[in-house]
Design an enzyme around this catalytic site. Sequence first.
Site, PDB file in Angstrom:
ATOM      1  N   TYR A 142       0.821  -1.207   0.000  1.00 31.53           N
ATOM      2  CA  TYR A 142       0.000   0.000   0.000  1.00 31.53           C
ATOM      3  C   TYR A 142       0.859   1.263   0.000  1.00 31.53           C
ATOM      4  O   TYR A 142       0.427   2.304  -0.487  1.00 31.53           O
ATOM      5  CB  TYR A 142      -0.913   0.025   1.231  1.00 31.53           C
ATOM      6  CG  TYR A 142      -2.200  -0.729   1.067  1.00 31.53           C
ATOM      7  CD1 TYR A 142      -2.203  -2.106   0.879  1.00 31.53           C
ATOM      8  CD2 TYR A 142      -3.422  -0.063   1.108  1.00 31.53           C
ATOM      9  CE1 TYR A 142      -3.394  -2.798   0.743  1.00 31.53           C
ATOM     10  CE2 TYR A 142      -4.613  -0.751   0.971  1.00 31.53           C
ATOM     11  CZ  TYR A 142      -4.596  -2.111   0.788  1.00 31.53           C
ATOM     12  OH  TYR A 142      -5.779  -2.792   0.655  1.00 31.53           O
ATOM     13  N   LYS A 189       3.722 -15.333   3.267  1.00 29.57           N
ATOM     14  CA  LYS A 189       4.032 -16.078   2.049  1.00 29.57           C
ATOM     15  C   LYS A 189       5.555 -16.261   2.055  1.00 29.57           C
ATOM     16  O   LYS A 189       6.269 -15.820   1.145  1.00 29.57           O
ATOM     17  CB  LYS A 189       3.536 -15.274   0.831  1.00 29.57           C
ATOM     18  CG  LYS A 189       3.587 -16.027  -0.485  1.00 29.57           C
ATOM     19  CD  LYS A 189       2.543 -17.114  -0.619  1.00 29.57           C
ATOM     20  CE  LYS A 189       2.768 -17.914  -1.888  1.00 29.57           C
ATOM     21  NZ  LYS A 189       1.981 -19.153  -1.948  1.00 29.57           N
ATOM     22  N   ASP A 221      -2.146 -18.425   1.069  1.00 31.48           N
ATOM     23  CA  ASP A 221      -3.080 -19.166   0.198  1.00 31.48           C
ATOM     24  C   ASP A 221      -3.792 -20.252   1.005  1.00 31.48           C
ATOM     25  O   ASP A 221      -5.009 -20.443   0.900  1.00 31.48           O
ATOM     26  CB  ASP A 221      -2.359 -19.741  -1.033  1.00 31.48           C
ATOM     27  CG  ASP A 221      -1.043 -20.432  -0.708  1.00 31.48           C
ATOM     28  OD1 ASP A 221      -0.576 -20.341   0.447  1.00 31.48           O
ATOM     29  OD2 ASP A 221      -0.482 -21.074  -1.621  1.00 31.48           O
ATOM     30  N   ASP A 245      -6.122  -7.200   4.047  1.00 25.72           N
ATOM     31  CA  ASP A 245      -7.245  -6.602   3.319  1.00 25.72           C
ATOM     32  C   ASP A 245      -8.092  -7.705   2.688  1.00 25.72           C
ATOM     33  O   ASP A 245      -9.313  -7.743   2.822  1.00 25.72           O
ATOM     34  CB  ASP A 245      -6.704  -5.652   2.242  1.00 25.72           C
ATOM     35  CG  ASP A 245      -7.815  -5.036   1.420  1.00 25.72           C
ATOM     36  OD1 ASP A 245      -8.805  -4.586   2.020  1.00 25.72           O
ATOM     37  OD2 ASP A 245      -7.709  -5.027   0.182  1.00 25.72           O
ATOM     38  N   ASP A 249     -12.079  -9.438   4.027  1.00 23.90           N
ATOM     39  CA  ASP A 249     -13.300  -9.479   3.215  1.00 23.90           C
ATOM     40  C   ASP A 249     -13.823 -10.915   3.178  1.00 23.90           C
ATOM     41  O   ASP A 249     -15.025 -11.165   3.318  1.00 23.90           O
ATOM     42  CB  ASP A 249     -13.038  -9.021   1.770  1.00 23.90           C
ATOM     43  CG  ASP A 249     -13.361  -7.548   1.551  1.00 23.90           C
ATOM     44  OD1 ASP A 249     -13.200  -6.770   2.506  1.00 23.90           O
ATOM     45  OD2 ASP A 249     -13.775  -7.181   0.433  1.00 23.90           O
TER      46      ASP A 249
END
Length: 352
Positions: A142, A189, A221, A245, A249
Amino acid sequence: MRLSIAKLPGDGIGPEVVEQAVKAVEAVCDRFGHEAVFTFGYMGAAAIDRFGDPYPEETHKLCLESDAVLFGAVGDPRYDNDPNSKIRPEQGLLAIRKQLGLYANLRPVETFKSLVNKSPLRAELVDGADFLCVRELTGGMYFGERGRKDGGDTAYDTCVYSRFEVDRILRLAFGYARRRRKHLTVVDKANIMETSRLWRAIAKEMEPEYPDVVVDYMFVDNAAMQLIRCPKFFDVIVTENTFGDILTDEASCVSGSMGLLASASIGKHTSLFEPIHGSYPQAAGKNIANPVASILSAAMMFEYSFGLMEEGRIIREAVSASIEEGVVTEDLGGNKSTSEVGDWIADKIYKL
Ligand code: IPM
Ligand code: MN
């Protein structure tokens, strides 16, 4: 207590849902003898229209002078389909996070008994799920360097994290795990990304300082899968900005609707409280959006910014009652409007 609150409704459904949160705050203040003073600030597309800046200086000043910020949403379709637009409402949200030093975003995911059938996941999977996502908020892609090269035909966004940034967010997450069920999942990751390897190394170094906390490490993942395969596995999840983020969701499906998830952004200066849903422009002005996430954000404000736990609890209880009694908006299968739900909850706060 006198509570000075910056009110930044922003765009889309932001103003409608924040108005309902304000009703809840006023009701709880009346009940407990507090005085809430709200001051309005421009933010997002509304601020671009007026000042040419999605987070104008005067809004920043207002936030710094307030005890807490109650935030709605930013975003406007006028900018979404224009890749050449130099200025975007979302930049306002990034600016407020950076300038107030809000490095931690706390997104609790809980389920309501009467809503377990509203989740797209099977009821027995979600019933009783209760976890906290701790999303790093002022680093990563970001805020890393981004740009174009090769005459514009190659684009890049960089993910950067310093030890200092990783250390402070991990400590916070370990602390929350300690106060909850003592289980922390570090999501990264690390099989691919160097920043993730730094995260993992620092978390491993920190582990001995929290011997009572069980830590596990999960690739993002896999975490995306486990979140919906077995949400009850999780207690506290900590992760970097972009992963957080996306995962939050996804996590909103566990509780049944995005319209239920509240968040607190905390850090160096004034803390900010906002629903995790966005501006939902299709619903703007229609009085149909679910105000619960915004109202629960106000509950978090009482707890985190003012240490007023009983006040927060009463708001939560009133929200639960509205859900149990089916006083809900259409996303939850109800037929009540945004303001009807807000009025009902405020009224319930007086009666509880
Ligand atoms: C969120 C939102 C924001 C984000 C957008 C609106 C900039 O999606 O708070 O999750 O990506 O952080
Ligand atoms: Mn998001």
